[in-house]
Design an enzyme around this catalytic site. Structure first.
Site, short mmCIF file in Angstrom:
data_model
loop_
_atom_site.label_atom_id
_atom_site.label_comp_id
_atom_site.label_asym_id
_atom_site.label_seq_id
_atom_site.Cartn_x
_atom_site.Cartn_y
_atom_site.Cartn_z
N GLU A 168 0.80 -1.17 0.08
CA GLU A 168 -0.04 0.00 0.00
C GLU A 168 0.85 1.24 0.14
O GLU A 168 0.52 2.25 -0.81
CB GLU A 168 -0.88 -0.12 1.37
CG GLU A 168 -1.71 1.25 1.27
CD GLU A 168 -2.67 1.39 2.65
OE1 GLU A 168 -3.02 0.34 3.11
OE2 GLU A 168 -2.65 2.58 3.07
N SER A 178 0.55 -9.48 6.67
CA SER A 178 -0.88 -8.50 6.94
C SER A 178 -0.44 -7.72 7.94
O SER A 178 -0.29 -7.86 9.33
CB SER A 178 -1.94 -9.73 7.37
OG SER A 178 -2.95 -8.76 7.69
N SER A 179 -0.42 -6.38 7.47
CA SER A 179 0.11 -5.44 8.48
C SER A 179 -1.05 -5.15 9.68
O SER A 179 -0.67 -5.09 10.79
CB SER A 179 0.06 -3.82 7.86
OG SER A 179 0.12 -2.86 8.72
N SER A 216 -8.11 -9.54 6.43
CA SER A 216 -7.98 -10.18 5.43
C SER A 216 -8.17 -11.77 5.92
O SER A 216 -7.97 -12.84 4.90
CB SER A 216 -6.55 -10.28 4.74
OG SER A 216 -5.40 -10.49 5.78
#
Ligand code: SF4
Length: 306
Positions: free
Chosen positions: A128, A221-222, A265
């Protein structure tokens, strides 16, 4: 051994992830494989592996994609350079970028046009952040944490602040304070999204009451990684796992109350075997801990039928 399970609510899929998964699902259902996707559609190993088995090919460079192919851009967004390269190679694009990420791109582009120097709070190298940076690379500086603010190579210019959407709410507040300390006139947009904020509040609520917290989510996954940090910040032992296969049963020793959540997610079906296993180990009470009710939905992007 565990007797109570606290389930964080909200947890798991956010509206942007639902939309991105739906997009790739629909493209795979309507076109012969392979269907290309630029970067992992969402940052979850199980989801990505499932799509791979159905014929999706995830690439990190458009040079790997034959001219004229269908390509889906992931929920994390892409830089204008990638959009342009796709156009040059006549790729048939469906853009599954989350609308909340698109909003950050627009803010960044406009701020650059208005002559601001932009500080982008986020993690270097995250998909991102790479995409947002690409809107105005010559005017944007990434700030990863508060300790970097003093050394920023920007003088007394007009400063505009944007953020990655999946950061820690608390850490970002610290970075913003440091930026305001150095640039009191800075215009600040805190772009952490509703889903990230709600999931962090919910995991804090369960962590304060639990002896152990398990966060389901992949290591890239941040928002999942942040959830474990928020839980651990309450002093409760906290672990991030991709699924039940990563859980060490020794963690449950002496833990009467277990907290469980999942990143934005993560499909809820990955939690089911963990919940079943906890029931077998003696959990008799399952309590949802609700901090917010989410009703956000996003419309599908254009180009699905082209
Ligand atoms: Fe969009 Fe937030 Fe979900 Fe990212 S975490 S896809 S910004 S809703």
């Amino acid at each position: 051994m565990p007797h109570t399970l606290l389930l964080a609510e909200p947890r798991g899929y956010c509206a942007g992830v639902v939309r991105a998964i739906d997009v790739l699902d629909r493209v795979l259902a309507s076109e012969p494989a392979p269907v290309y996707a630029f970067h992992e559609i969402v940052h979850n190993r199980h989801v990505v592996d499932g799509f791979r088995q159905r014929g999706a090919v995830f690439v990190d460079s458009l040079s790997e994609v034959p001219e004229g192919s269908r390509i889906v851009f992931s929920a994390h967004g892409v830089s204008p350079e990638v959009v342009e390269e796709a156009r040059r190679r006549h790729l048939r694009v469906v853009d599954a970028t989350c609308p909340l990420v698109t909003k950050v791109h627009k803010e960044t582009k406009k701020a650059a046009q208005d002559g601001f120097e932009i500080l982008l709070i986020g993690h270097r190298g995250h998909d991102e952040v790479v995409g947002t940076l690409g809107e105005a690379p010559e005017r944007t500086t990434i700030v990863d944490n508060a300790s970097e603010v003093d050394a920023l190579p920007i003088g007394g210019k007009s400063v505009f602040v944007v953020t990655q959407t999946t950061l820690s709410v608390d850490d970002t507040a610290e970075v913003i304070d440091a930026i305001r300390g150095r640039y009191p006139a800075a215009e600040v947009r805190n772009d952490i999204c509703y889903a990230t904020t709600n999931r962090q509040e919910a995991v804090r609520a369960i962590a304060q009451r639990a002896d152990l917290v398990i966060v389901v989510g992949s290591e890239n996954s941040s928002n999942s990684v942040r959830l474990r940090e928020v839980a651990a910040g309450t002093g409760t032992p906290s672990y991030r796992v991709d699924g039940i296969e990563d859980i060490d049963p020794a963690w449950y020793e002496g833990a009467g109350v277990v907290g469980l959540t999942a990143g934005a997610s993560v499909p809820d079906e990955l939690l089911e075997p963990i919940i079943e296993d906890l029931r077998r180990r003696g959990v008799t009470r399952v309590e949802p801990v609700v901090v917010a009710t989410e009703t956000v939905e996003f419309r599908p992007p254009a180009g699905l039928d082209a």
